[in-house]
Design a protein around this motif. Structure first.
Motif, PDB file in Angstrom:
ATOM      1  N   THR A 283      21.309 -13.673 -90.429  1.00  0.00           N
ATOM      2  CA  THR A 283      20.951 -14.729 -91.176  1.00  0.00           C
ATOM      3  C   THR A 283      19.603 -14.480 -91.623  1.00  0.00           C
ATOM      4  O   THR A 283      18.630 -13.601 -91.276  1.00  0.00           O
ATOM      5  N   THR A 287      16.548 -12.109 -90.213  1.00  0.00           N
ATOM      6  CA  THR A 287      16.002 -11.086 -91.087  1.00  0.00           C
ATOM      7  C   THR A 287      14.215 -11.325 -91.068  1.00  0.00           C
ATOM      8  O   THR A 287      13.615 -10.432 -90.822  1.00  0.00           O
ATOM      9  N   TYR A 366       9.950  -9.269-102.381  1.00  0.00           N
ATOM     10  CA  TYR A 366       9.904  -9.237-103.845  1.00  0.00           C
ATOM     11  C   TYR A 366      11.092  -8.033-104.323  1.00  0.00           C
ATOM     12  O   TYR A 366      11.662  -8.092-105.196  1.00  0.00           O
ATOM     13  N   GLY A 368      13.551  -7.542-102.711  1.00  0.00           N
ATOM     14  CA  GLY A 368      15.049  -7.848-102.065  1.00  0.00           C
ATOM     15  C   GLY A 368      15.370  -7.629-100.833  1.00  0.00           C
ATOM     16  O   GLY A 368      16.591  -7.566-100.635  1.00  0.00           O
ATOM     17  N   PHE A 369      14.237  -6.861-100.115  1.00  0.00           N
ATOM     18  CA  PHE A 369      14.728  -6.646 -98.647  1.00  0.00           C
ATOM     19  C   PHE A 369      14.258  -7.544 -97.670  1.00  0.00           C
ATOM     20  O   PHE A 369      14.645  -7.431 -96.662  1.00  0.00           O
ATOM     21  N   GLY A 370      13.640  -8.590 -98.104  1.00  0.00           N
ATOM     22  CA  GLY A 370      13.041  -9.554 -97.088  1.00  0.00           C
ATOM     23  C   GLY A 370      13.665 -10.885 -97.057  1.00  0.00           C
ATOM     24  O   GLY A 370      14.907 -10.667 -96.969  1.00  0.00           O
ATOM     25  N   THR A 372      15.826 -13.679 -98.305  1.00  0.00           N
ATOM     26  CA  THR A 372      16.500 -13.952 -99.891  1.00  0.00           C
ATOM     27  C   THR A 372      17.051 -15.227 -99.881  1.00  0.00           C
ATOM     28  O   THR A 372      16.720 -16.074 -98.934  1.00  0.00           O
ATOM     29  N   GLU A 373      17.454 -15.746-100.946  1.00  0.00           N
ATOM     30  CA  GLU A 373      17.881 -17.047-101.199  1.00  0.00           C
ATOM     31  C   GLU A 373      19.130 -17.398-100.256  1.00  0.00           C
ATOM     32  O   GLU A 373      19.728 -16.597 -99.865  1.00  0.00           O
ATOM     33  N   PRO A 374      19.267 -18.662-100.011  1.00  0.00           N
ATOM     34  CA  PRO A 374      18.251 -19.921-100.323  1.00  0.00           C
ATOM     35  C   PRO A 374      17.108 -20.011 -99.822  1.00  0.00           C
ATOM     36  O   PRO A 374      16.335 -20.927 -99.985  1.00  0.00           O
TER      37      PRO A 374
END
Lengths: 436, 652
Positions: A283, A287, A366, A368-370, A372-374
């Motif tokens: 989740t 992360t 930034y 996309g590895f950290g 994430t949405e939402p």
């Protein structure tokens, strides 16, 4: 022997102070550092009470309020630019309107008069009306602008129907409640078609979510990442550095080579590789813990090396020698005598390294590895600014960058101030740190 | 005593810079799908935006026309070609109804890198597009007219049993090195593709679906014709033939050995440009890896214009290789690129601004052929290593329930997705064929409009209600309905759509763990590990836009049959029926009958909703104002460079 509490001291000199008092005294004189510290306190408090301060929930998407400007700085009004002659399905001629929206600086948005135009101390906002604007190619666009005939009062301590978090410590310890610091009361909103109301102090993002709310929730992640990360890496650094410095020899050699190995690896790539190695079904919260851990695992090396250097010199000092000759065990000497003497430098290093973690989280999210949405974090919010169009048409979306800037700058000012204050070689002026 | 050797402020600044640089390289690997609403009439475009804003303009709403075919203008200056043409014009030369001026350098950009110039083994979509500059097939496709056209074959005929195809090769065509091109070359090219030891995706189309047999191919030298003997009737045979580029036998004869042919090792990206001999409009002049590919005119090209001037008009074509779509857009905005295909939603407003400033024309192409969808994992199998089912028993129970899928479909607010993520420039779809595909679109597929109350009622009626008051429904066996939704993290647009869908499903009373993951992981789990619950992805469209090209998706045995790929035999009756219909389509040459078959396929998928089609973006292309003549943009890819030989550039 004088004690600092002894009021009868008649030597005419101020009472002697301990090292912490001196540190604090010197720090207090450094305006920049104090401003930094104060800024940080405000930021941390703000984000901890983010759920309470924010007028909305973290992921309250709203399809009608996409990319609306920051109400704190003004509002949009609509200008009719023409009419488009078109045919409907039955081949009847119809006229379709064509609009343009115009941004008005400090006009509209949050204002201080009610619907009748009377001045009031209570802030008001205009509701937003949705216009269908057609272009000559038959493409329709929704345009959102203020309906200045209405003013909706901003209520304080509004009770929301749904329960939400009002306080959160780094996103872990949460208190739930129904109160928002401010917001609009549904009863005040006129019920008309195409009329949507919202309190968007810093504007909305592409999914119609309030940016101010997202910044507050994002700060919980971005700011605590630094604290938790530095705690982990300083702990490892103290342990390894203390071990290497105190025992020396083969221990020192092995551990310092490990440190050099870690320092030689390009950090960002190691982070990316580690992130790839993690399972994908975590989740967002897990992360986030992982990111902290990854950053800390990469980040302890230089701290460890510094501690080792300090312990190396301290263990030859008279008091360490005395402790050892009195039969103190190695553990006791390290814990009671050596490490406490590194405290000031540890605090300084920690403060100066927190920005590294904040920026690390920003970079990971930034890319996309950290986070994430939402979920929300300052780095993730900046992700929306990857496209050039944002700078031209939705410049408020870079406001999260300002908060990152503020936090990093504040930490650096505070860290610099702490370093100066902890430097024993600095000129002491009127203060004394030892007895006559 | 206290010394800090590294200055963290400087350090972090450097760090940030590194990151910024890295981002420049990372973000646009997978460009966001183009985005927008029903489009406009291209012929109005010139008259459009410069008029005073108060003057009404006539449009026909909801009647989108395709961009019109450019008209010849006999008064246009001819210009001087450099390099000049050589040799005779072939008596069989194709006459294109255009006029233009010689000269100029046409610049456009592609994302990514070239893997090989070898047309026998195209690796990616990019390779396929750029090989068309140098090599020609027997049959080609006209993206502007949406129909097939003869290329190196001047005509073809089919026997009555539809199993023997004869392609008549044009006489007097010359290779770019001046040698004559004849049926031997054509035969050689097909032998190369059919060679058992050459693995190429082009071959797959020719294979018999059951036996894997390839057609027999032979040369008829007297008639200068190539003859195929098919093992079955194949409606897509011309498409497959069009995929084969003709390569010169005199150059590569020695590399097609019986055993271990070395043909594929030739014509790689580090080959000598002089070795790339083809029949296309251009020849390779220079290739600089990661920077650019430069082509110049093929002096022997076999098309002429309406004034009998030889084509191509352009002296040079430069393809700039970029890694990031933002960078590509900036180059276009700065005027470095002549055209920009597939304007993404992110840059739409900038494109409109350029159009208003009369710097560029933005061409509204209508609804894109690319679809976005979500899909549940219906795989009944077990992991052979662990014996665990790919999908938990509870999840399989929900996903396989048609009423559940229906409720989910009703709960998804496509209008919300359109207004937010696509900024209003998109259309809701209910089938893989979007309204943009005029030939195959079927308006009669079942639709499931957004209706949260109806969706809730469906679940309530099944007894799947929230009984413990935590806001999440339990199924009739008391299990909390909770599953995950994945999409690829590289695509910002899909992340937004995924977020919206998970919110919609939370409103329905389900628990969703939305998790964007790396694209490669996503494809692995979709194809091989089958460990996923719900997935959000999209299909692209091929050329020609015929559903037979999507067989690996539609057939139950297909590798991309998303909900349950590579079924040993059809899992359900309706999937068996779809397989059946697809086989019938293959053997039917009449497109009207084929459309009827495919309408039924679409209806079956719509009724059984194994896959929930969501939305298709509107498609746009942009070109610098007044710079390129004879542009004829198309929804099909490549949008603007498919007729490169007849484009001309206005000289300043």
């Amino acid at each position: 022997m004088n004690s600092s509490k002894d009021k009868s001291n008649d030597s005419g000199m101020p009472p002697p102070r301990g090292p912490w008092a001196i540190l604090w005294m010197r720090l207090r004189k450094n305006k920049l550092a104090m401003t930094g510290g104060l800024t940080l306190i405000v930021l941390y408090l703000m984000c901890s009470f983010g759920g309470f301060i924010a007028p909305y929930g973290m992921n309250d998407t709203n399809k009608y309020t996409v990319k609306y400007g920051p109400m704190l700085f003004g509002g949009y009004t609509i200008v009719k630019t023409g009419e488009i002659l078109a045919e409907d399905e039955n081949f009847n001629e119809i006229l379709l309107p064509s609009y343009e929206k115009r941004w008005n600086w400090f006009d509209g948005g949050v204002h201080f008069h009610d619907s009748e135009g009377n001045f009031t101390l209570r802030p008001h906002v205009h509701p937003l009306r949705e216009y269908e604007s057609w272009d000559e190619y038959g493409e329709m666009e929704y345009i959102l602008a203020e309906d200045q005939t209405h003013s909706i009062p901003v209520r304080f301590f509004v009770q929301a129907e749904e329960e939400h978090e009002v306080f959160s410590l780094c996103g872990f310890f949460k208190v739930f409640g129904h109160t928002h610091l401010m917001g609009l009361s549904p009863a005040d909103i006129p019920q008309e078609p195409n009329l949507h109301a919202g309190l968007f102090l810093l504007g909305t993002d592409v999914l119609g979510r309030d940016l101010w709310t997202r910044i507050l929730y994002g700060g919980q992640v971005s700011l605590s990442v630094g604290l938790i990360g530095i705690f982990i890496s300083i702990s490892i650094g103290l342990f390894i550095g203390g071990l290497a410095g105190y025992f020396g020899g083969i221990w020192d050699f092995l551990l310092m080579r490990l440190v050099e190995l870690l320092l030689a690896i390009p950090g960002l790539y190691l982070i990316l590789t580690l992130r790839y190695a993690l399972p994908n079904d975590l989740t967002s919260r897990q992360t986030y813990i992982m990111i902290v851990a990854i950053l800390a695992i990469v980040g302890w090396a230089s701290t460890g090396r510094m501690i080792r250097g300090m312990v190396l010199s301290l263990r030859e000092s008279e008091y360490a020698l005395a402790a050892r000759s009195l039969g103190g065990s190695s553990l006791r000497v390290i814990l009671r005598h050596l490490l406490p003497n590194t405290a000031s430098i540890v605090i300084v290093t920690a403060t100066l390294y927190v920005p590294y973690y904040i920026l690390g989280e920003v970079a990971l999210s930034y890319l996309g590895f950290g986070i994430t949405e939402p979920d929300s974090s300052w780095g993730l919010l900046l992700k929306d600014c990857q496209v050039t169009e944002v700078m031209k048409y939705n410049p408020w979306l870079i406001i999260p960058g300002f908060f990152i800037f503020l936090a990093v700058l504040a930490y650096n000012f505070l860290g610099d101030g702490l370093r100066d204050a902890a430097d024993p070689r600095a000129f002491l002026g009127a203060s004394r740190n030892h007895e006559e | 005593m206290i010394s800090i050797s590294r200055n963290p402020l400087r350090w972090s600044a450097l760090y940030f810079l590194t990151i910024t640089l890295l981002i420049a390289g990372c973000t646009a690997e997978r460009p966001a799908a183009p985005v927008t609403p029903p489009g406009g009439d291209a012929s109005n475009q010139q008259t459009g935006s410069q008029d005073a804003p108060t003057k009404p303009r006539v449009v026909r709403i909801s009647k989108m026309d395709r961009p019109e075919e450019p008209k010849p203008d006999p008064s246009q200056p001819v210009g001087v070609p450099s390099p000049a043409f050589s040799g005779e014009v072939s008596p069989d030369a194709v006459v294109v109804d255009r006029t233009g001026t010689y000269g100029g350098r046409f610049v456009y950009a592609i994302l990514g890198e070239v893997e090989t110039f070898n047309p026998v083994e195209p690796k990616g979509a990019t390779d396929q597009e750029i090989r068309a500059l140098v090599f020609s097939p027997l049959v080609t496709y006209n993206n502007g007219k949406w129909q097939r056209e003869p290329a190196l074959a001047k005509s073809w005929e089919v026997s009555d049993d539809q199993l023997t195809w004869t392609f008549f090769i044009r006489d007097g065509i010359r290779w770019s090195d001046g040698e004559e091109m004849n049926v031997e070359d054509a035969l050689f090219s097909f032998q190369a593709v059919f060679h058992p030891q050459i693995a190429t995706s082009i071959k797959d189309g020719f294979k018999h679906p059951e036996t894997g047999e390839l057609p027999e191919v032979m040369a008829d030298k007297e008639r200068n014709a190539l003859v195929f003997k098919l093992k079955r009737i194949d409606s897509q045979f011309l498409t497959h033939v069009g995929n084969v580029s003709i390569i010169p036998e005199h150059k590569w004869r020695d590399h097609l050995q019986e055993k271990d042919p070395t043909l594929l090792q030739q014509m790689t990206s580090n080959a000598d440009p002089a070795d790339l001999v083809g029949c296309g409009p251009f020849v390779l002049k220079q290739y600089v890896p990661a920077e650019k590919i430069v082509y110049q005119r093929n002096p022997h090209y076999w098309k002429v214009d309406s004034r009998q001037q030889r084509l191509p008009y352009l002296d040079e074509v430069v393809i700039v290789l970029v890694k990031d779509s933002n960078l590509m857009w900036q180059k276009f905005e700065a005027g470095e690129l002549d055209i920009f295909e597939d304007v993404p939603a992110d840059h739409f407003r900038e494109a409109v601004a350029m159009e208003k400033a009369a710097k560029a024309s933005l061409i509204r192409l209508g609804v894109s052929l690319n679809s976005n969808w979500v899909c549940f994992n219906l795989h009944p199998g077990k992991n052979p290593d662990t014996g665990e089912p790919f999908v938990d028993e509870a999840k399989a129970y929900w996903f396989n329930n048609l009423q559940f899928r229906k409720a989910v479909n009703h709960a998804i607010d496509r209008d919300g997705i359109k207004r937010t993520a696509f900024q209003g420039r998109a259309t809701a779809i209910w089938s893989s064929i979007t309204p943009g595909n005029k030939s195959w679109y079927h308006a009669g597929v079942p639709k499931y409009p957004f209706d949260l109350d109806k969706a809730k009622k469906i679940l309530d009626d099944m007894g799947w209600t929230d009984r413990d008051g935590d806001g999440v429904r339990e199924d009739d066996k008391g299990r909390k309905i909770s599953f995950s939704l994945n999409t690829n993290v590289e695509n910002n647009l899909r992340q937004q759509v995924g977020n919206l869908i998970s919110k919609d499903l939370v409103n329905l009373g389900l628990e969703i763990n939305f998790k964007p993951i790396v694209f490669n992981d996503l494809v692995t789990s979709l194809r091989d590990s089958h460990k996923w619950d719900m997935i959000l992805l999209g299909w692209g469209s091929g050329v020609p836009p015929d559903p037979a090209n999507g067989k690996n998706i539609t057939l139950s045995s297909g590798r991309l049959h998303a909900w349950y790929p590579q079924q040993p035999e059809p899992a359900t009756e309706w999937e068996a029926r779809i397989d059946n219909l697809m086989a019938m389509m293959d053997e039917e040459l009449d497109d009207k009958v084929r459309k009827k078959y495919y309408d039924e396929v679409q209806e079956l998928i719509g009724q059984n909703i194994p896959i929930l089609y969501l939305i298709a973006a509107n498609s746009y292309a942009a070109s610098q104002e007044g710079r390129i003549g004879n542009l004829w943009p198309s929804l099909l890819r490549p949008q603007m460079t498919w007729n490169l030989e007849s484009l001309w550039k206005a000289q300043p």
